[in-house]
Design a protein around this motif. Structure first.
Motif, PDB file in Angstrom:
ATOM      1  N   PRO A 211       0.823  -1.231   0.000  1.00 57.96           N
ATOM      2  CA  PRO A 211       0.000   0.000   0.000  1.00 57.96           C
ATOM      3  C   PRO A 211       0.848   1.268   0.000  1.00 57.96           C
ATOM      4  O   PRO A 211       0.469   2.261  -0.639  1.00 57.96           O
ATOM      5  N   PHE A 212       1.977   1.258   0.710  1.00 56.93           N
ATOM      6  CA  PHE A 212       2.854   2.429   0.703  1.00 56.93           C
ATOM      7  C   PHE A 212       3.399   2.691  -0.694  1.00 56.93           C
ATOM      8  O   PHE A 212       3.444   3.839  -1.152  1.00 56.93           O
ATOM      9  N   PHE A 213       3.795   1.612  -1.389  1.00 60.19           N
ATOM     10  CA  PHE A 213       4.299   1.770  -2.754  1.00 60.19           C
ATOM     11  C   PHE A 213       3.191   2.269  -3.675  1.00 60.19           C
ATOM     12  O   PHE A 213       3.434   3.115  -4.552  1.00 60.19           O
ATOM     13  N   ALA A 214       1.963   1.779  -3.474  1.00 59.80           N
ATOM     14  CA  ALA A 214       0.837   2.259  -4.275  1.00 59.80           C
ATOM     15  C   ALA A 214       0.587   3.745  -4.021  1.00 59.80           C
ATOM     16  O   ALA A 214       0.257   4.499  -4.947  1.00 59.80           O
ATOM     17  N   GLY A 215       0.766   4.179  -2.760  1.00 60.34           N
ATOM     18  CA  GLY A 215       0.613   5.594  -2.462  1.00 60.34           C
ATOM     19  C   GLY A 215       1.656   6.452  -3.144  1.00 60.34           C
ATOM     20  O   GLY A 215       1.359   7.565  -3.599  1.00 60.34           O
ATOM     21  N   VAL A 216       2.887   5.951  -3.230  1.00 60.53           N
ATOM     22  CA  VAL A 216       3.947   6.692  -3.924  1.00 60.53           C
ATOM     23  C   VAL A 216       3.642   6.791  -5.416  1.00 60.53           C
ATOM     24  O   VAL A 216       3.846   7.845  -6.037  1.00 60.53           O
ATOM     25  N   ILE A 217       3.149   5.713  -6.012  1.00 55.70           N
ATOM     26  CA  ILE A 217       2.784   5.753  -7.432  1.00 55.70           C
ATOM     27  C   ILE A 217       1.654   6.748  -7.664  1.00 55.70           C
ATOM     28  O   ILE A 217       1.674   7.531  -8.633  1.00 55.70           O
ATOM     29  N   PHE A 218       0.668   6.748  -6.769  1.00 59.48           N
ATOM     30  CA  PHE A 218      -0.411   7.734  -6.876  1.00 59.48           C
ATOM     31  C   PHE A 218       0.138   9.150  -6.739  1.00 59.48           C
ATOM     32  O   PHE A 218      -0.273  10.068  -7.455  1.00 59.48           O
ATOM     33  N   ASP A 219       1.066   9.321  -5.815  1.00 60.21           N
ATOM     34  CA  ASP A 219       1.676  10.633  -5.604  1.00 60.21           C
ATOM     35  C   ASP A 219       2.390  11.121  -6.856  1.00 60.21           C
ATOM     36  O   ASP A 219       2.368  12.316  -7.180  1.00 60.21           O
ATOM     37  N   ALA A 220       3.056  10.189  -7.554  1.00 62.03           N
ATOM     38  CA  ALA A 220       3.817  10.576  -8.745  1.00 62.03           C
ATOM     39  C   ALA A 220       2.906  10.927  -9.922  1.00 62.03           C
ATOM     40  O   ALA A 220       3.280  11.740 -10.778  1.00 62.03           O
ATOM     41  N   THR A 221       1.725  10.339  -9.975  1.00 63.42           N
ATOM     42  CA  THR A 221       0.822  10.577 -11.105  1.00 63.42           C
ATOM     43  C   THR A 221      -0.289  11.572 -10.792  1.00 63.42           C
ATOM     44  O   THR A 221      -1.076  11.904 -11.673  1.00 63.42           O
ATOM     45  N   HIS A 223      -2.154  15.107  -9.935  1.00 69.22           N
ATOM     46  CA  HIS A 223      -2.001  16.516 -10.290  1.00 69.22           C
ATOM     47  C   HIS A 223      -2.971  17.400  -9.508  1.00 69.22           C
ATOM     48  O   HIS A 223      -3.154  18.565  -9.854  1.00 69.22           O
ATOM     49  N   GLN A 224      -3.564  16.858  -8.456  1.00 69.39           N
ATOM     50  CA  GLN A 224      -4.483  17.631  -7.632  1.00 69.39           C
ATOM     51  C   GLN A 224      -3.744  18.203  -6.421  1.00 69.39           C
ATOM     52  O   GLN A 224      -2.704  17.689  -6.005  1.00 69.39           O
ATOM     53  N   CYS A 225      -4.310  19.224  -5.820  1.00 71.34           N
ATOM     54  CA  CYS A 225      -3.684  19.850  -4.658  1.00 71.34           C
ATOM     55  C   CYS A 225      -4.152  19.153  -3.378  1.00 71.34           C
ATOM     56  O   CYS A 225      -5.028  18.291  -3.399  1.00 71.34           O
ATOM     57  N   HIS A 226      -3.573  19.585  -2.261  1.00 68.93           N
ATOM     58  CA  HIS A 226      -3.854  18.941  -0.983  1.00 68.93           C
ATOM     59  C   HIS A 226      -5.327  19.028  -0.594  1.00 68.93           C
ATOM     60  O   HIS A 226      -5.918  18.052  -0.125  1.00 68.93           O
ATOM     61  N   VAL A 227      -5.910  20.200  -0.797  1.00 67.05           N
ATOM     62  CA  VAL A 227      -7.284  20.426  -0.340  1.00 67.05           C
ATOM     63  C   VAL A 227      -8.266  19.538  -1.080  1.00 67.05           C
ATOM     64  O   VAL A 227      -9.221  19.009  -0.493  1.00 67.05           O
ATOM     65  N   ASP A 228      -8.040  19.317  -2.372  1.00 66.77           N
ATOM     66  CA  ASP A 228      -8.954  18.502  -3.168  1.00 66.77           C
ATOM     67  C   ASP A 228      -8.924  17.034  -2.741  1.00 66.77           C
ATOM     68  O   ASP A 228      -9.904  16.308  -2.953  1.00 66.77           O
ATOM     69  N   LEU A 229      -7.819  16.596  -2.176  1.00 68.62           N
ATOM     70  CA  LEU A 229      -7.673  15.189  -1.791  1.00 68.62           C
ATOM     71  C   LEU A 229      -8.024  14.933  -0.328  1.00 68.62           C
ATOM     72  O   LEU A 229      -8.063  13.779   0.095  1.00 68.62           O
ATOM     73  N   TYR A 234      -5.467  11.105   2.888  1.00 64.94           N
ATOM     74  CA  TYR A 234      -4.669  11.150   4.112  1.00 64.94           C
ATOM     75  C   TYR A 234      -5.075  10.053   5.088  1.00 64.94           C
ATOM     76  O   TYR A 234      -4.268   9.607   5.895  1.00 64.94           O
ATOM     77  N   ILE A 235      -6.322   9.633   5.008  1.00 66.54           N
ATOM     78  CA  ILE A 235      -6.724   8.440   5.757  1.00 66.54           C
ATOM     79  C   ILE A 235      -5.985   7.220   5.215  1.00 66.54           C
ATOM     80  O   ILE A 235      -5.504   6.368   5.971  1.00 66.54           O
ATOM     81  N   PHE A 236      -5.881   7.140   3.891  1.00 66.55           N
ATOM     82  CA  PHE A 236      -5.121   6.053   3.273  1.00 66.55           C
ATOM     83  C   PHE A 236      -3.651   6.117   3.692  1.00 66.55           C
ATOM     84  O   PHE A 236      -3.034   5.087   3.979  1.00 66.55           O
ATOM     85  N   ARG A 237      -3.075   7.312   3.741  1.00 70.43           N
ATOM     86  CA  ARG A 237      -1.684   7.455   4.172  1.00 70.43           C
ATOM     87  C   ARG A 237      -1.492   6.954   5.599  1.00 70.43           C
ATOM     88  O   ARG A 237      -0.517   6.249   5.910  1.00 70.43           O
ATOM     89  N   ASN A 238      -2.432   7.306   6.479  1.00 72.06           N
ATOM     90  CA  ASN A 238      -2.330   6.847   7.867  1.00 72.06           C
ATOM     91  C   ASN A 238      -2.470   5.335   7.964  1.00 72.06           C
ATOM     92  O   ASN A 238      -1.821   4.692   8.800  1.00 72.06           O
ATOM     93  N   CYS A 239      -3.302   4.762   7.111  1.00 73.30           N
ATOM     94  CA  CYS A 239      -3.440   3.297   7.104  1.00 73.30           C
ATOM     95  C   CYS A 239      -2.147   2.611   6.653  1.00 73.30           C
ATOM     96  O   CYS A 239      -1.776   1.567   7.191  1.00 73.30           O
ATOM     97  N   THR A 240      -1.475   3.190   5.655  1.00 72.89           N
ATOM     98  CA  THR A 240      -0.197   2.611   5.223  1.00 72.89           C
ATOM     99  C   THR A 240       0.832   2.680   6.346  1.00 72.89           C
ATOM    100  O   THR A 240       1.621   1.743   6.534  1.00 72.89           O
TER     101      THR A 240
END
Length: 282
Positions: A211-221, A223-229, A234-240
């Motif tokens: 899941p952490f690697f999947a989050g990095v791939i999502f991060d690399a692709t 193009h949205q800002c922090h507020v939109d996500l 960030y719940i997903f990040r905490n789960c990883t």
């Protein structure tokens, strides 16, 4: 801490594999400590963990360093087990204590260097381009540089190849002994034990780091800002992060509780080597 104190209190501390186990426990301890540090920052000031701040560089650097050290230790333990099985028939390879100490030092030096790269200037504090959304102020290219060779190769591919090779070697030796009319009970028991432990090791690494690697791939692709996500990503990040911390709980269970039975089986394999193999060859 329980694993560390138990290992120090036992008489098997002089064994090379015990040094690797203790070092793995230290790595897990640092991972838990850095995760707790990040959690306290999230509780006291959630904005800096979302939008990034200079205060997050040190906790994230320690977190990265401890995770890398854990991965390198898992790889080292797998290679040591492979050498104990693969070389027992031929050169009777035995890793000395100095070898294990050298491996531990190399693991920490490499983990420290790679983990501290953001503190040395590889960060996106003063530029918004290539900024990581999940792990600000880290840069996306740094996360990719860390995850692909370490998480994908070191945590997934190398352990899978190593333990598959161990199982294949044990299977070949069992068939060779069976062809010579010798008892194969010890080899069969060792094969089952190694197979089960290997599956647990690989699945634990896969569940913890995928899941952490999947989050990095999502991060690399992305193009949205922090507020939109916010707040889903960030719940997903905490789960990883929770899964990585659970890996620190799973390592002592798999390696420490199963180390003695596995070590006994591998030791028995070494005792079966010379006489039986020469007789089988003749």
């Amino acid at each position: 801490c329980t694993v560390i104190f138990t290992r120090i209190a036992t008489k098997d501390l002089h064994k090379p594999i015990s040094i690797l186990f203790c070092n793995l426990a230290f790595s897990d301890l640092f991972t838990s400590f850095s995760g707790f540090w990040i959690s306290m920052l999230f509780i006291t000031n959630p904005d800096i963990t979302i939008f990034g701040s200079k205060d997050m560089l040190a906790p994230y650097a320690l977190y990265t360093m401890s995770i890398l050290s854990t991965i390198y230790n898992l790889v080292s333990i797998g290679i040591e087990r492979y050498l104990a099985v693969a070389e027992s028939m031929r050169t009777r390879f035995r890793a000395a204590r100095n070898h294990s100490v050298a491996v531990v030092l190399i693991n920490w030096v490499l983990a420290f260097f790679l983990g501290c790269l953001p503190l040395m200037g590889w960060n996106c504090l003063h530029r918004r381009k290539n900024l990581s959304v999940l792990y600000s102020p880290f840069c996306v290219d740094y996360l990719i540089f860390i995850t692909i060779p370490n998480v994908v190769v070191a945590a997934f591919i190398i352990p899978l190849f190593t333990y598959l090779r161990i199982i294949i070697i044990l299977r070949k030796r069992k068939l060779r002994m069976k062809a010579c009319g010798q008892a194969t009970g010890t080899y069969k028991s060792a094969e089952i034990q190694v197979a089960r432990t290997s599956i647990f090791i690989w699945l634990l690494a896969l569940i913890s780091y995928a899941p952490f690697f999947a989050g990095v791939i999502f991060d690399a692709t992305n193009h949205q800002c922090h507020v939109d996500l916010y707040p889903g990503i960030y719940i997903f990040r905490n789960c990883t992060a929770m899964l990585i911390t659970m890996n620190c709980l799973g390592n002592p269970i798999i390696y420490t509780l199963k180390a003695k039975p596995l070590g006994d089986k591998l030791k028995a394999l070494k005792c079966l080597s010379t006489n039986r193999v020469r007789a089988c060859t003749v």
